[in-house]
Design an enzyme around this catalytic site. Structure first.
Site, PDB file in Angstrom:
ATOM      1  N   GLU A  54       5.911  -6.238   6.419  1.00  0.00           N
ATOM      2  CA  GLU A  54       5.618  -4.823   6.214  1.00  0.00           C
ATOM      3  C   GLU A  54       4.995  -4.256   7.488  1.00  0.00           C
ATOM      4  O   GLU A  54       4.199  -4.912   8.153  1.00  0.00           O
ATOM      5  CB  GLU A  54       4.657  -4.662   5.036  1.00  0.00           C
ATOM      6  CG  GLU A  54       4.372  -3.213   4.673  1.00  0.00           C
ATOM      7  CD  GLU A  54       3.399  -3.076   3.506  1.00  0.00           C
ATOM      8  OE1 GLU A  54       3.456  -2.039   2.819  1.00  0.00           O
ATOM      9  OE2 GLU A  54       2.589  -3.998   3.281  1.00  0.00           O
ATOM     10  N   LYS A 127       9.259   1.532  -1.247  1.00  0.00           N
ATOM     11  CA  LYS A 127       8.124   0.965  -1.985  1.00  0.00           C
ATOM     12  C   LYS A 127       7.715   1.876  -3.143  1.00  0.00           C
ATOM     13  O   LYS A 127       7.427   3.054  -2.954  1.00  0.00           O
ATOM     14  CB  LYS A 127       6.957   0.753  -1.024  1.00  0.00           C
ATOM     15  CG  LYS A 127       5.773   0.012  -1.626  1.00  0.00           C
ATOM     16  CD  LYS A 127       4.717  -0.211  -0.543  1.00  0.00           C
ATOM     17  CE  LYS A 127       3.549  -1.026  -1.045  1.00  0.00           C
ATOM     18  NZ  LYS A 127       2.534  -1.213   0.019  1.00  0.00           N
ATOM     19  N   CYS A 167       4.785  -5.806  -0.652  1.00  0.00           N
ATOM     20  CA  CYS A 167       3.336  -5.938  -0.712  1.00  0.00           C
ATOM     21  C   CYS A 167       2.761  -5.670  -2.116  1.00  0.00           C
ATOM     22  O   CYS A 167       2.905  -6.500  -3.007  1.00  0.00           O
ATOM     23  CB  CYS A 167       2.700  -5.023   0.337  1.00  0.00           C
ATOM     24  SG  CYS A 167       0.988  -5.448   0.776  1.00  0.00           S
TER      25      CYS A 167
END
Length: 278
Positions: A54, A127, A167
């Site tokens: 990321e 995301k 994440c």
């Protein structure tokens, strides 16, 4: 591009996969150079698929820095680098996350982009879950500069079906259920040291165990110019939850094989995926 379309045909091959760990700076050229070196190392060790962490192209000094360098899909130096590198090496390459243009002028999509060995973009995941954390003076609020995605994304390779996430997503198992049955979950991250020390390995192993698939986690791992300390510990985990390779801190790679006999063995011995009722 149907984000959950399954277009694979024929028997799946075993594949060698690598996760790159970085300590990215605020300078894109410097980060691309570091990524190139680590991708080269991964390919030299036989990787068929390489994942970057990321924010690999930029860990800015402030949230607005990534907005200033955001790119439209298909255009820009970061995406050019990914496409050209995938083509040059003839590998599958996943840019863990890059800043792409969002609807709001002051925000970005935090996007994971996947390229095939021909250098073509085959999947994009924005995301969905945006990190928020406050403990003492340590505070994060991704929603201030990031626009949330809405769609789960998985895609097919000759060595298995790959599910994308980024994440903080790893705390939400329902996202992985929405992907369906996959062979590999890719989780690029910039986990903080505080939350990573407590939860990173536990959550990664849980995602591998409950989905009975490999998990490849590519992390930022060190102290950055902006003072943020990221947890590192990039790793490859098998469908039983065993850690096959790990990189605790600093730049480097983890690498190993996606073994379809191992996936089949775990799913046959403990057919939990078939026992699901919800």
């Amino acid at each position: 591009m149907n984000p959950l379309q399954n277009d694979s045909s024929g028997a799946l091959k075993n594949g060698r996969v690598a996760a790159v760990q970085m300590v990215s700076t605020s300078r894109i050229d410097e980060n691309l150079h570091a990524a190139r070196t680590l991708i080269d190392e991964s390919v030299a060790q036989g990787a068929d698929l390489v994942v970057l962490p990321e924010y690999f192209p930029i860990m800015g000094m402030r949230d607005g820095d990534k907005v200033k360098v955001r790119e439209a899909e298909g255009r820009g130096p970061i995406q050019d680098f990914l496409a050209e590198t995938a083509l040059r090496h003839g590998v599958w390459l996943i840019g863990g996350s890059i800043p792409l243009v969002a609807d709001a002028a002051d925000k970005v999509f935090n996007s994971s982009v996947a390229y095939n060995p021909q250098g073509e973009l085959v999947a994009r995941y924005d995301k969905i879950h945006l990190f928020g954390f406050q403990k003492g003076k340590e505070r994060y609020n991704e929603s201030a500069s990031i626009e949330a995605g809405k769609q789960p994304v998985a895609f097919d390779t000759p060595f298995g079906r790959v599910g994308l996430s980024i994440c903080y997503d790893m705390r939400f198992p329902e996202l992985y259920r929405a992907l369906g049955v996959v062979d590999l979950l890719v989780i690029p991250a910039a986990f903080t040291e505080t939350t990573g020390r407590a939860h990173w390995e536990i959550l990664l192993r849980a995602r591998a165990i409950e989905n009975q698939c490999y998990v490849l986690a590519s992390a930022q791992g060190g102290t950055h110019e902006n003072g943020r300390e990221t947890h590192g510990n990039s790793m490859l985990i098998d469908p039983w939850g065993d850690i096959l390779d790990r990189k605790p801190k600093g730049q480097g790679i983890v690498i190993g094989e996606i073994d379809h006999a191992r996936i089949a063995e775990v799913r046959a011995n403990l057919p939990a995926l078939k026992h699901r009722v919800m």
